[in-house]
Design an enzyme around this catalytic site. Sequence first.
Site, PDB file in Angstrom:
ATOM      1  N   SER A 142     -14.516  -2.160   2.297  1.00  0.00           N
ATOM      2  CA  SER A 142     -14.739  -3.523   2.222  1.00  0.00           C
ATOM      3  C   SER A 142     -16.384  -3.763   2.797  1.00  0.00           C
ATOM      4  O   SER A 142     -16.901  -2.667   3.469  1.00  0.00           O
ATOM      5  CB  SER A 142     -14.065  -4.338   3.401  1.00  0.00           C
ATOM      6  N   TYR A 155      -9.251  -5.168  10.781  1.00  0.00           N
ATOM      7  CA  TYR A 155      -9.380  -4.909   9.704  1.00  0.00           C
ATOM      8  C   TYR A 155     -10.710  -4.239   9.565  1.00  0.00           C
ATOM      9  O   TYR A 155     -10.967  -3.224   8.874  1.00  0.00           O
ATOM     10  CB  TYR A 155      -9.408  -6.171   8.753  1.00  0.00           C
ATOM     11  N   LYS A 159     -11.871  -0.593   8.368  1.00  0.00           N
ATOM     12  CA  LYS A 159     -12.802  -0.485   7.002  1.00  0.00           C
ATOM     13  C   LYS A 159     -14.201   0.213   7.363  1.00  0.00           C
ATOM     14  O   LYS A 159     -14.686   1.129   6.680  1.00  0.00           O
ATOM     15  CB  LYS A 159     -13.102  -1.961   6.569  1.00  0.00           C
TER      16      LYS A 159
HETATM   17  P1  NAI Z   1      -3.732  -7.408  -2.812  1.00  0.00           P
HETATM   18  O1  NAI Z   1      -2.753  -7.882  -1.943  1.00  0.00           O
HETATM   19  O2  NAI Z   1      -3.790  -8.410  -4.184  1.00  0.00           O
HETATM   20  O3  NAI Z   1      -3.157  -6.179  -3.279  1.00  0.00           O
HETATM   21  C1  NAI Z   1      -2.629  -5.009  -2.338  1.00  0.00           C
HETATM   22  C2  NAI Z   1      -1.630  -4.139  -2.897  1.00  0.00           C
HETATM   23  O4  NAI Z   1      -1.446  -3.308  -1.910  1.00  0.00           O
HETATM   24  C3  NAI Z   1      -0.222  -4.907  -3.074  1.00  0.00           C
HETATM   25  O5  NAI Z   1       0.189  -4.741  -4.223  1.00  0.00           O
HETATM   26  C4  NAI Z   1       0.615  -4.393  -2.081  1.00  0.00           C
HETATM   27  O6  NAI Z   1       1.964  -4.427  -2.387  1.00  0.00           O
HETATM   28  C5  NAI Z   1       0.085  -3.284  -1.685  1.00  0.00           C
HETATM   29  N1  NAI Z   1       0.268  -2.605  -0.501  1.00  0.00           N
HETATM   30  C6  NAI Z   1      -0.037  -3.146   0.871  1.00  0.00           C
HETATM   31  N2  NAI Z   1       0.786  -2.470   1.749  1.00  0.00           N
HETATM   32  C7  NAI Z   1       1.020  -1.126   0.986  1.00  0.00           C
HETATM   33  C8  NAI Z   1       1.527   0.080   1.468  1.00  0.00           C
HETATM   34  N3  NAI Z   1       1.824   0.078   2.960  1.00  0.00           N
HETATM   35  N4  NAI Z   1       2.031   0.861   0.667  1.00  0.00           N
HETATM   36  C9  NAI Z   1       1.898   0.831  -0.475  1.00  0.00           C
HETATM   37  N5  NAI Z   1       1.370  -0.357  -1.153  1.00  0.00           N
HETATM   38  C10 NAI Z   1       0.787  -1.387  -0.234  1.00  0.00           C
HETATM   39  O7  NAI Z   1      -4.993  -7.075  -2.146  1.00  0.00           O
HETATM   40  P2  NAI Z   1      -6.630  -6.769  -2.935  1.00  0.00           P
HETATM   41  O8  NAI Z   1      -7.593  -7.756  -2.570  1.00  0.00           O
HETATM   42  O9  NAI Z   1      -6.085  -6.315  -4.290  1.00  0.00           O
HETATM   43  O10 NAI Z   1      -6.883  -5.470  -1.944  1.00  0.00           O
HETATM   44  C11 NAI Z   1      -6.868  -4.020  -2.397  1.00  0.00           C
HETATM   45  C12 NAI Z   1      -7.873  -3.435  -1.426  1.00  0.00           C
HETATM   46  O11 NAI Z   1      -9.233  -4.060  -1.543  1.00  0.00           O
HETATM   47  C13 NAI Z   1      -7.733  -3.440  -0.036  1.00  0.00           C
HETATM   48  O12 NAI Z   1      -7.619  -2.260   0.648  1.00  0.00           O
HETATM   49  C14 NAI Z   1      -8.432  -4.371   0.484  1.00  0.00           C
HETATM   50  O13 NAI Z   1      -8.511  -4.318   1.927  1.00  0.00           O
HETATM   51  C15 NAI Z   1      -9.629  -4.515  -0.340  1.00  0.00           C
HETATM   52  N6  NAI Z   1     -10.455  -5.470  -0.499  1.00  0.00           N
HETATM   53  C16 NAI Z   1     -10.197  -6.601  -0.887  1.00  0.00           C
HETATM   54  C17 NAI Z   1     -11.132  -7.778  -0.870  1.00  0.00           C
HETATM   55  C18 NAI Z   1     -10.793  -8.929  -1.449  1.00  0.00           C
HETATM   56  O14 NAI Z   1     -11.674  -9.799  -1.198  1.00  0.00           O
HETATM   57  N7  NAI Z   1      -9.659  -9.133  -2.158  1.00  0.00           N
HETATM   58  C19 NAI Z   1     -12.646  -7.523  -0.430  1.00  0.00           C
HETATM   59  C20 NAI Z   1     -12.790  -6.266  -0.052  1.00  0.00           C
HETATM   60  C21 NAI Z   1     -11.886  -5.128   0.175  1.00  0.00           C
END
Ligand code: NAI
Length: 274
Positions: A142, A155, A159
């Site tokens: 991130s 978080y 990260k």
């Molecule tokens: P999201 O909530 O849309 O998707 C996250 C996915 O991870 C979900 O499908 C969830 O079921 C899965 N998940 C959560 N815990 C889990 C576990 N213990 N085992 C297996 N699957 C698990 O979130 P997003 O935004 O797509 O996040 C994806 C990555 O991107 C994360 O690492 C987040 O920190 C990172 N990120 C997101 C940003 C944003 O603005 N959306 C910005 C920077 C980084």
Amino acid sequence: MNPFVDKIAIVTGGASGIGQALAVGLGQGGALVIVADMNRKGAQQVAATITAKGGRAHAVYVNVSKSAQVEHLIHDSAKKYGGLHYLFNNAGIAVMGEVLDMKRAHWQHTLDVNLWGVIHGTAAAYPVMVEQGFGHIINIASAAGLVPVPLLTAYTATKHAVVGLSLALRVEAAERGVKVSVVCPGIIRTNIPNVATYLKVKREVALSQLPSIRTMDPDKCARVILRSVAHNKGIIKVTPFAYIISWLYRIHPALMNPWYRKALKEFQILKSKS
Ligand code: NAI
């Protein structure tokens, strides 16, 4: 030719958001995609979307905080499909609030998913890739891995650790024919704020006050990531926001103070409304 054609790729957290967009992008690029998530139904839907578009995909249940499950996912996939070219350690969660309001369980859960999830994936895939003599691990960190973000302290801690882990391993791994990249996206329109844990603030109040910074669509984010992965970029910053804040913080950390003060003040207002 698309660099992902006939490659084997695992995407954790592939059921939603950035992971979903990465999985679909890889599928369209000709990869065989293993959509791994603890949201079984969501992973199946993403795999079905990929196959409906003529691609190849399988959905697999995994909780990335469980090392045995991650090892099984990686070893089983490599065995079944004859290797592993890409591992996207993407699954992640967020806890928002003041450190004073955090219980041990909040720290534990954040570290278990965001840091241990990445360590489990890396520890299982790296030896497989070294043995093959090729492979690419892509860890989704991130902008909070480059710049501290108050109210997202746990978080931020995870990260920063993921950025450090990835950049140190990138140097080691290059000697062994394996690539490592780390992604620092900035703000992407996904489900993460809807499922985050909020401390002493009501979810609906927090969601009504999301930052007004311009956010990016996950498909566009995935396109930038996949293009940068194809070029073996070390740190992949996706949005202009990620470039700007990391640059400001790097040249002079105090430049972030007005933004920090504003965020803390606004959070106290949210608390009082909750
Ligand atoms: P999201 O909530 O849309 O998707 C996250 C996915 O991870 C979900 O499908 C969830 O079921 C899965 N998940 C959560 N815990 C889990 C576990 N213990 N085992 C297996 N699957 C698990 O979130 P997003 O935004 O797509 O996040 C994806 C990555 O991107 C994360 O690492 C987040 O920190 C990172 N990120 C997101 C940003 C944003 O603005 N959306 C910005 C920077 C980084």
